[in-house]
Design an enzyme around this catalytic site. Structure first.
Site, PDB file in Angstrom:
ATOM      1  N   ASP A  23     -68.591 125.313  86.581  1.00 44.98           N
ATOM      2  CA  ASP A  23     -68.718 124.563  87.836  1.00 44.98           C
ATOM      3  C   ASP A  23     -67.584 123.537  87.861  1.00 44.98           C
ATOM      4  O   ASP A  23     -67.663 122.487  87.236  1.00 44.98           O
ATOM      5  CB  ASP A  23     -70.084 123.883  87.919  1.00 44.98           C
ATOM      6  CG  ASP A  23     -70.253 123.100  89.237  1.00 44.98           C
ATOM      7  OD1 ASP A  23     -69.245 122.894  89.945  1.00 44.98           O
ATOM      8  OD2 ASP A  23     -71.391 122.683  89.536  1.00 44.98           O
ATOM      9  N   LYS A  34     -65.368 120.835  97.249  1.00 45.67           N
ATOM     10  CA  LYS A  34     -64.791 119.494  97.409  1.00 45.67           C
ATOM     11  C   LYS A  34     -63.311 119.523  97.826  1.00 45.67           C
ATOM     12  O   LYS A  34     -63.017 119.771  98.984  1.00 45.67           O
ATOM     13  CB  LYS A  34     -65.054 118.680  96.143  1.00 45.67           C
ATOM     14  CG  LYS A  34     -66.571 118.391  95.998  1.00 45.67           C
ATOM     15  CD  LYS A  34     -66.926 117.265  95.075  1.00 45.67           C
ATOM     16  CE  LYS A  34     -68.389 116.872  95.279  1.00 45.67           C
ATOM     17  NZ  LYS A  34     -69.261 117.126  94.131  1.00 45.67           N
ATOM     18  N   PHE A  56     -75.181 118.465  87.008  1.00 40.75           N
ATOM     19  CA  PHE A  56     -75.306 118.286  88.456  1.00 40.75           C
ATOM     20  C   PHE A  56     -74.590 119.434  89.138  1.00 40.75           C
ATOM     21  O   PHE A  56     -73.378 119.599  88.983  1.00 40.75           O
ATOM     22  CB  PHE A  56     -74.731 116.963  88.964  1.00 40.75           C
ATOM     23  CG  PHE A  56     -74.939 116.817  90.449  1.00 40.75           C
ATOM     24  CD1 PHE A  56     -76.141 116.340  90.949  1.00 40.75           C
ATOM     25  CD2 PHE A  56     -73.972 117.228  91.359  1.00 40.75           C
ATOM     26  CE1 PHE A  56     -76.367 116.277  92.319  1.00 40.75           C
ATOM     27  CE2 PHE A  56     -74.194 117.165  92.726  1.00 40.75           C
ATOM     28  CZ  PHE A  56     -75.394 116.679  93.208  1.00 40.75           C
TER      29      PHE A  56
HETATM   30  C1  LIG Z   1     -70.602 117.728  94.242  1.00 40.97           C
HETATM   31  C2  LIG Z   1     -70.938 118.769  93.252  1.00 40.97           C
HETATM   32  C3  LIG Z   1     -71.702 119.902  93.595  1.00 40.97           C
HETATM   33  C4  LIG Z   1     -72.352 120.069  94.940  1.00 40.97           C
HETATM   34  O1  LIG Z   1     -71.457 120.067  96.000  1.00 40.97           O
HETATM   35  P1  LIG Z   1     -72.001 119.777  97.486  1.00 40.97           P
HETATM   36  O2  LIG Z   1     -70.824 120.068  98.361  1.00 40.97           O
HETATM   37  O3  LIG Z   1     -72.423 118.343  97.521  1.00 40.97           O
HETATM   38  O4  LIG Z   1     -73.143 120.698  97.729  1.00 40.97           O
HETATM   39  C5  LIG Z   1     -71.890 120.865  92.630  1.00 40.97           C
HETATM   40  N1  LIG Z   1     -71.381 120.738  91.384  1.00 40.97           N
HETATM   41  C6  LIG Z   1     -70.654 119.661  91.025  1.00 40.97           C
HETATM   42  C7  LIG Z   1     -70.104 119.578  89.629  1.00 40.97           C
HETATM   43  C8  LIG Z   1     -70.428 118.630  91.929  1.00 40.97           C
HETATM   44  O5  LIG Z   1     -69.762 117.547  91.549  1.00 40.97           O
END
Ligand SMILES: *Cc1c(COP(=O)(O)O)cnc(C)c1O
Length: 400
Positions: free
Chosen positions: A225, A254, A140
């Site tokens: 990520d 985040k 994700f």
């Molecule tokens: C939440 C998340 C994203 C995307 O972040 P957004 O601010 O919602 O666009 C990308 N990678 C990971 C691992 C995430 O948990």
């Protein structure tokens, strides 16, 4: 207006791209939230780990107010006096040479992918239409068309094609699959050190190190990520630290703003982020002084309040106590730090009903992928608060 009135309005006028629990939050402080009817809840989701520092942290809110009264947005057509300090402080903290600021996580992932592609073509020397970025099953990384192009979740793609080429999935956690997939045209390997949305999936011990070594051997960029797993959530500043590796590129978001504002960034060295020339890439709001000031303070709070170590120690405690609960529903408890997944047996009938029962008792968490309950409270949670939650979690996990 009461809970049901707000829900009715949102259902009528808002697009239905989420299925939230029916709690309407009015205010929050630290680990606690209050709904519009005045009922109090312990937040065990922390906005998908965006509020690691706790809701409305007084230091972060004070900085937000202070900066909001000075200047909020210059655009990158002009410079501001917050972005340079954010870049410097983040580079000094992490040991990378450069930072590129964005807003949402998905934008930072797109930025990392663009940087990697340009590096692949201009530095590694791969022909422009040949390069490939390897990604992982059950990944994700956001919701843009290019990012869902490499999703293995059917629903995330359904109806949204045509998709962006140049990505290929390999089985997460399977080092042989990665080895077999790497070719001279491989630009990069994008991986979540712990897969959050997939259900707090921790890869087998040694996998990230072996993957990193393979990337080094083949001149492939290793992109982590860490948008969800990073900034203390896993009990380390970055989850990749458990494997003693140094990714070429790290993506954060985040908790970079303590949940107060969308701020994300890509960290890397000059060899990679140096591929961008003026005009190659940008964002009107990326690097704005309000976001930069908030991010600077959010990181200071994370470090000065020792939240990374707290996550490590309390996470261990939380998992140990969870594993003592005699529940026939629980299949596995996993995670690192306060990044915890409780997977239920399929016969339990899905995690949602347990989340609803917890909500009744004043604990907010969200099911992920049908059978997993995620416990990821703000890192400022106290042991007594975990103990209080555990008494309720224990009762709920022992429901019929
Ligand atoms: C939440 C998340 C994203 C995307 O972040 P957004 O601010 O919602 O666009 C990308 N990678 C990971 C691992 C995430 O948990």
């Amino acid at each position: 207006m009461k809970t049901q009135d707000y829900i009715a309005l949102e259902e009528k006028f808002g697009a239905h791209n989420y299925h939230p629990l029916d709690v309407v939050v009015d205010k929050a402080e630290g680990v606690w939230m209050w709904d519009v009817d005045g009922k109090k809840y312990l937040d065990c989701l922390a906005a998908y780990s965006a509020v690691n520092q706790g809701h409305c942290h007084p230091r972060i809110i004070a900085k937000l107010k202070e900066q909001a009264e000075k200047v909020t947005l210059t655009s990158r057509a002009f410079r501001n006096n917050q972005l340079p300090l954010l870049c410097q402080e983040m580079c000094e903290l992490t040991g990378y040479q450069m930072l590129l600021p964005m807003n949402s996580g998905a934008e930072a992932v797109e930025t990392a992918l663009k940087a990697a592609r340009k590096w692949g073509h201009k530095v590694k020397g791969i022909a422009e239409d040949k390069g490939e970025i390897l990604t992982c099953t059950n990944n994700f990384s956001g919701r843009t068309i290019s990012i869902v192009s490499f999703s293995t979740e059917e629903q995330y793609k359904d109806g949204f094609g045509p998709f962006t080429p140049g990505f290929r999935n390999v089985e997460y956690g399977d080092i042989k699959a990665l080895e077999a997939a790497i070719t001279p045209e491989t630009i990069a390997f994008l991986v979540e050190p712990i897969q959050g949305e997939a259900g707090i999936i921790v890869p087998p011990a040694g996998y990230l190190k072996a993957a990193y070594d393979l990337c080094k051997k083949n001149n492939v960029l290793f992109i982590a990520d860490e948008i969800q797993s990073g900034l203390g959530r896993s009990g380390k500043l970055f989850a990749f630290e458990y494997d003693n590796i140094r990714p070429d590129v790290v993506i954060i978001g985040k908790a970079l703003s303590g949940g107060c504002y969308p701020v994300s960034a890509v960290l890397s060295d000059k060899e990679v982020l140096g591929v961008f020339n003026p005009g190659d890439h940008g964002s009107t709001f990326g690097g704005n002084p309000l976001g930069a000031a908030i991010a600077r303070e959010s990181i200071k709070v994370l470090i000065e309040e020792n939240l990374v170590q707290k996550s490590h120690d309390l996470g261990q405690y939380f998992r140990d106590e969870l594993s003592k609960i005699p529940s026939k529903h629980v299949k596995e408890i996993r995670g690192k730090g306060l990044f915890i997944g409780v997977e239920l047996h399929p016969e339990a009938g899905g995690a949602r009903r347990f989340c609803e029962a917890l909500m009744q008792r004043g604990i907010l968490c969200k099911e992920t992928h049908t059978h997993v309950i995620r416990f990821a409270p703000p890192l400022v949670i106290k042991k007594e608060e975990i103990d209080w939650a555990l008494t309720h979690i224990s009762e709920v996990l022992q429901l019929a």
